[in-house]
Design a protein around this motif. Structure first.
Motif, short mmCIF file in Angstrom:
data_model
loop_
_atom_site.label_atom_id
_atom_site.label_comp_id
_atom_site.label_asym_id
_atom_site.label_seq_id
_atom_site.Cartn_x
_atom_site.Cartn_y
_atom_site.Cartn_z
N MET A 1 0.84 -1.18 0.00
CA MET A 1 0.00 0.00 0.00
C MET A 1 0.89 1.24 0.00
N TYR A 2 0.52 2.21 -0.83
CA TYR A 2 1.26 3.47 -0.93
C TYR A 2 0.73 4.47 0.10
N ASP A 3 1.56 5.46 0.42
CA ASP A 3 1.10 6.56 1.26
C ASP A 3 0.24 7.52 0.44
N ALA A 22 0.69 9.55 -16.54
CA ALA A 22 1.09 8.42 -15.70
C ALA A 22 0.61 8.65 -14.28
N ASP A 23 0.76 7.62 -13.47
CA ASP A 23 0.49 7.70 -12.03
C ASP A 23 1.84 7.80 -11.32
N VAL A 24 1.82 8.41 -10.14
CA VAL A 24 3.02 8.51 -9.32
C VAL A 24 2.66 7.99 -7.93
N ALA A 25 3.42 7.00 -7.47
CA ALA A 25 3.18 6.41 -6.14
C ALA A 25 4.29 6.85 -5.20
N ILE A 26 3.90 7.23 -3.98
CA ILE A 26 4.84 7.70 -2.97
C ILE A 26 4.67 6.87 -1.70
N VAL A 32 8.18 5.92 -5.43
CA VAL A 32 8.52 4.51 -5.63
C VAL A 32 8.08 3.97 -6.99
N SER A 33 7.22 4.72 -7.68
CA SER A 33 6.75 4.26 -8.98
C SER A 33 6.25 5.43 -9.81
N GLY A 40 -3.62 0.01 -7.49
CA GLY A 40 -2.85 0.15 -6.26
C GLY A 40 -3.62 0.94 -5.21
N GLU A 41 -3.49 0.53 -3.97
CA GLU A 41 -4.18 1.21 -2.88
C GLU A 41 -3.24 2.19 -2.21
#
Length: 105
Positions: A1-3, A22-26, A32-33, A40-41
């Protein structure tokens, strides 16, 4: 799980390439992505549809740890630049003297 998950924004890389969606995961304060994150949650999801951003760009507000540990004894802009040089902080910096700093002095 992302923040934090920022979904569907238009990404600019700062290198002159064409922007892309795009999406950006933190997670843990770090990117991180960048890309498709699917389902993704995340604790917080931001819909960036129609918005543009540059993940990982330099923080012009100078929240870096080097600045937090720096002595704020300078009184002039020249003294400020000398203090940066002594800390080994490059001149590739946006010098900002914000209202909070002025109020502190």
């Amino acid at each position: 799980m992302y923040d934090i998950l920022i979904k569907g924004g238009r990404i600019y890389d700062g290198g002159g390439k064409e922007p892309f969606e795009a999406d950006v995961a933190i997670k843990g304060g770090k990117i991180v992505s960048v890309g498709a994150t699917g389902a993704g949650e995340a604790a917080r999801t931001i819909d960036a549809s129609g918005l543009a951003f540059m993940p990982g760009a330099i923080d012009a507000l100078a929240s870096d740890q080097d600045f937090k540990a720096m002595s704020w004894a300078w009184r002039t802009f020249g003294e400020y630049l000398s203090a940066l040089e002594k800390k080994g902080i490059g001149t590739n910096l946006v010098p900002i003297v914000g209202q909070s700093l002025i109020r502190a002095h």
